[in-house]
Structure formats: C-alpha cells, structure tokens
Scaffold this motif. Structure first.
Motif, PDB file in Angstrom:
ATOM      1  N   GLY A 178       0.773  -1.170   0.119  1.00 46.72           N
ATOM      2  CA  GLY A 178      -0.064  -0.126   0.007  1.00 46.72           C
ATOM      3  C   GLY A 178       0.943   1.351  -0.132  1.00 46.72           C
ATOM      4  O   GLY A 178       0.323   2.414   0.363  1.00 46.72           O
ATOM      5  N   ILE A 179       2.055   1.084  -0.176  1.00 46.17           N
ATOM      6  CA  ILE A 179       3.045   2.359  -0.308  1.00 46.17           C
ATOM      7  C   ILE A 179       2.685   3.032  -1.348  1.00 46.17           C
ATOM      8  O   ILE A 179       2.542   4.562  -1.656  1.00 46.17           O
ATOM      9  N   TYR A 180       2.578   2.439  -2.766  1.00 40.93           N
ATOM     10  CA  TYR A 180       2.337   3.072  -3.844  1.00 40.93           C
ATOM     11  C   TYR A 180       1.466   2.202  -4.872  1.00 40.93           C
ATOM     12  O   TYR A 180       1.867   0.995  -5.412  1.00 40.93           O
ATOM     13  N   ASP A 181      -0.026   2.205  -4.760  1.00 44.39           N
ATOM     14  CA  ASP A 181      -0.821   1.509  -5.789  1.00 44.39           C
ATOM     15  C   ASP A 181      -1.709   2.272  -6.737  1.00 44.39           C
ATOM     16  O   ASP A 181      -1.731   3.523  -6.640  1.00 44.39           O
ATOM     17  N   PHE A 182      -2.461   1.564  -7.368  1.00 41.90           N
ATOM     18  CA  PHE A 182      -3.458   2.247  -8.014  1.00 41.90           C
ATOM     19  C   PHE A 182      -4.571   3.291  -7.366  1.00 41.90           C
ATOM     20  O   PHE A 182      -4.513   4.262  -7.680  1.00 41.90           O
ATOM     21  N   GLN A 183      -4.686   2.701  -6.281  1.00 39.16           N
ATOM     22  CA  GLN A 183      -5.643   3.528  -5.511  1.00 39.16           C
ATOM     23  C   GLN A 183      -5.083   4.944  -4.854  1.00 39.16           C
ATOM     24  O   GLN A 183      -5.734   5.794  -4.947  1.00 39.16           O
ATOM     25  N   VAL A 184      -3.732   4.788  -4.503  1.00 38.50           N
ATOM     26  CA  VAL A 184      -3.048   6.026  -3.967  1.00 38.50           C
ATOM     27  C   VAL A 184      -2.942   6.701  -5.307  1.00 38.50           C
ATOM     28  O   VAL A 184      -3.182   8.098  -5.208  1.00 38.50           O
ATOM     29  N   HIS A 185      -2.721   6.089  -6.588  1.00 40.96           N
ATOM     30  CA  HIS A 185      -2.387   7.041  -7.684  1.00 40.96           C
ATOM     31  C   HIS A 185      -3.646   7.903  -7.988  1.00 40.96           C
ATOM     32  O   HIS A 185      -3.667   9.006  -8.338  1.00 40.96           O
TER      33      HIS A 185
END
Ligand SMILES: [Fe+2]
Ligand SMILES: [Fe+2]
Length: 311
Positions: free
Chosen positions: A237-244
């Motif tokens: 969850g550090i950088y994923d589609f949701q964060v993007h």
C-alpha cells in the motif's frame, strides 16, 4: 502553440515560481539526519544478511527503488534542460532542482549504509546498471513534460513519505519525510506552471494530460527487477492504483486543473478530455478492487496462521 512560444510565454511565471520556491525551501544537511554512530566498517568481501536489519521485503523494495530513482536524476536533468533550455529562470530552476535531488540520494544512501537495511553490494551493482542504461521518460513536447513532472514529483513525494511510515525507525521516518517535503515543493512548482500553461494553450495541454495519464509509469522504470519491486510496493500500500487515483489524479487533474470544466477546447482536446475522465474513473475502480482483494487475501492468510481453538 509551438514549444518555443509556450516556453517563452511561461518564462515570467517560471521566474515567479522559482522565487517562491527559493523563499520557501529551507537549507538542510544530510549529515545532520544520518545516525553515523550506528555505523561499522564493512570489510572487503563482507556478505550482508537481511538479519542485520529486520525489515519486511516490501519495505526494502521501496527503499531500493526510491534510492535508485534519485540516483538516476542526472538523466532527468538532461531531458529537462533540453526541454526548457539553459537560460533564464528555466535554466536556473533545472540546476537548482538537480542540486536538491542530489541531496536526496546522499541522505538516503548514507542512512541505508549506516543502518545496513539493504545489501550494499547489490545496491551498488544496481546503481551502476541503472545509471549506465540511462533510461528515463522522454516527453516529446514541453506540454507533456510539464504534466509528467507534475505527476512524477507528487508520486515520488507520496512514495517517500509512505516508505518513511513503514520503515519502523523514527530516524528513517525523518529522512524520508525531509526528502518528501522537497518533492512536494518540486511538485508545486510544476503544477502551477502547468496551470498557467492550461490558460495559455488549453487544448494542447488537455491532449498532453490525457497522454501522460495514459502512459504514466512510476519513475524507476529501468531498475533491475522493477516489476517485482513495484508489485511488492503496491502490496504494502506504499504506492498502488488506489493511491495514484485518490492522491494524484483526483486532486491534481480533476480538482486543481479542473479538466472537466474547461471551456473552448478544440475537437481533439474534447475527445482527449472524455477519454481522460473515463480512464481516471477506471483507475479508481481498479484500485479499489485490487485493494479489496489484497485485504481479503491478508485476512485469509491471517486466518490460516491462527492457532486452532482447543476442542
Ligand atoms: Fe528527489
Ligand atoms: Fe523532486
């Protein structure tokens, strides 16, 4: 509008934003953040083991990718200087930016070497491979370049900050937070330049935004095993589609640039805007779906590990 005309029309804005950046950026020193007293010599031929610094693999992946990304910035300089030119505020900005980015790789590498969080041999070999291949995104127009660096600086800020949160060390957190706050100022410089470009040349900018969102890749492409590391970083969850979606596309593209409300676009830009809005929505849905699946998988794995109730 052609590239040279856009660059020259944006020059006063670049100058104003450079002055704002210089006024807001506080000087800081990598050596004051690194806990050198924890360091020990490395004998030649020394073999690193993960037991030296217990950390989850995905956190190591993230530290590895974040540092190698910073190491590769000389090639970003090449692209940026070629796109914006070396004179006036543009040139001053790209040199200042490069100097600040250099600070990032210094502080992260020193921190990782002292704490032994990564294998120093693997890291150095990966740096040589990464920098020697010289791979960076090369946007074809300044419109595309402005959009790409706006998204990329924010993505980097989020990746550094989220890595700091999972590194499980207050000193490591401080290092990553300091770097992330520089990335935020870089992002604001480019975001506000892009906003000005949207006023000057809205149709070309919308076409560029659509293309850059469609083709966006995290800085780090070209790193050995990047796909594997990127998957681990997403899993954590550090950088994923949701964060993007939630922290970049919605706040910057939809809210700040307000692409849905722009008027006076030509036909090509209208089509690009429709495709862009649809894509952002799809990325959001995919991000939520993947996050849900990950949570379910973790729940199942957790259930498997639970000690069975006595009968
Ligand atoms: Fe950086
Ligand atoms: Fe940056």
């Amino acid at each position: 509008m052609d590239s040279a005309a856009l660059i020259s029309e944006l020059e006063p804005t670049a100058g104003r934003l450079l002055d704002r950046h210089l006024a807001q950026a506080k000087e800081w020193f990598p050596h004051e953040l690194v806990p050198y007293s924890k360091g020990r010599d490395f004998e030649p031929g020394y073999e690193w083991s993960p037991d030296e610094a217990p950390l989850a693999d995905e956190v190591r992946s993230s530290l590895f990718v974040n540092l190698l990304t910073e190491d590769n910035l000389p090639y970003y300089f090449r692209t940026i200087e070629a796109m914006f030119g070396r004179d006036s505020a543009w040139g001053e900005w790209s040199r200042r930016w490069t100097a600040e980015e250099g600070r990032h790789s210094i502080v992260i590498r020193d921190y990782l070497t002292v704490t032994r969080a990564l294998d120093p041999v693997a890291l150095e070999r990966a740096r040589m491979a990464q920098v020697a291949c010289g791979q960076v995104p090369e946007p074809t127009t300044p419109h595309d370049g402005l959009v790409y660096v706006t998204l990329q600086e924010l993505a980097t800020r989020i990746a550094h900050h989220n890595t700091g949160k999972v590194v499980d060390d207050p000193v490591g957190y401080e290092v990553m937070k300091r770097v992330a706050s520089d990335e935020n100022r870089h992002h604001l410089f480019y975001r506000d330049l892009s906003t000005a470009a949207l006023e000057i040349d809205p149709s070309s900018m919308v076409v560029a935004i659509e293309r850059q969102v469609r083709e966006f890749e995290m800085p780090g492409t070209g790193i050995i095993d990047f796909e594997t590391h990127a998957r681990a970083i997403a899993k954590a969850g550090i950088y994923d589609f949701q964060v993007h979606h939630a922290q970049i596309l919605v706040p910057v593209v939809l809210r700040h640039w307000g692409v849905e409300d722009l008027t006076g676009l030509d036909d090509e830009a209208e089509r690009a805007r429709d495709a862009l809005v649809t894509r952002i929505d799809r990325i959001g849905k995919a991000g939520r779906r993947l996050a849900r699946r990950r949570a379910e998988a973790e729940e199942q794995a957790g259930a498997g590990e639970r000690v069975p109730e006595p009968v």
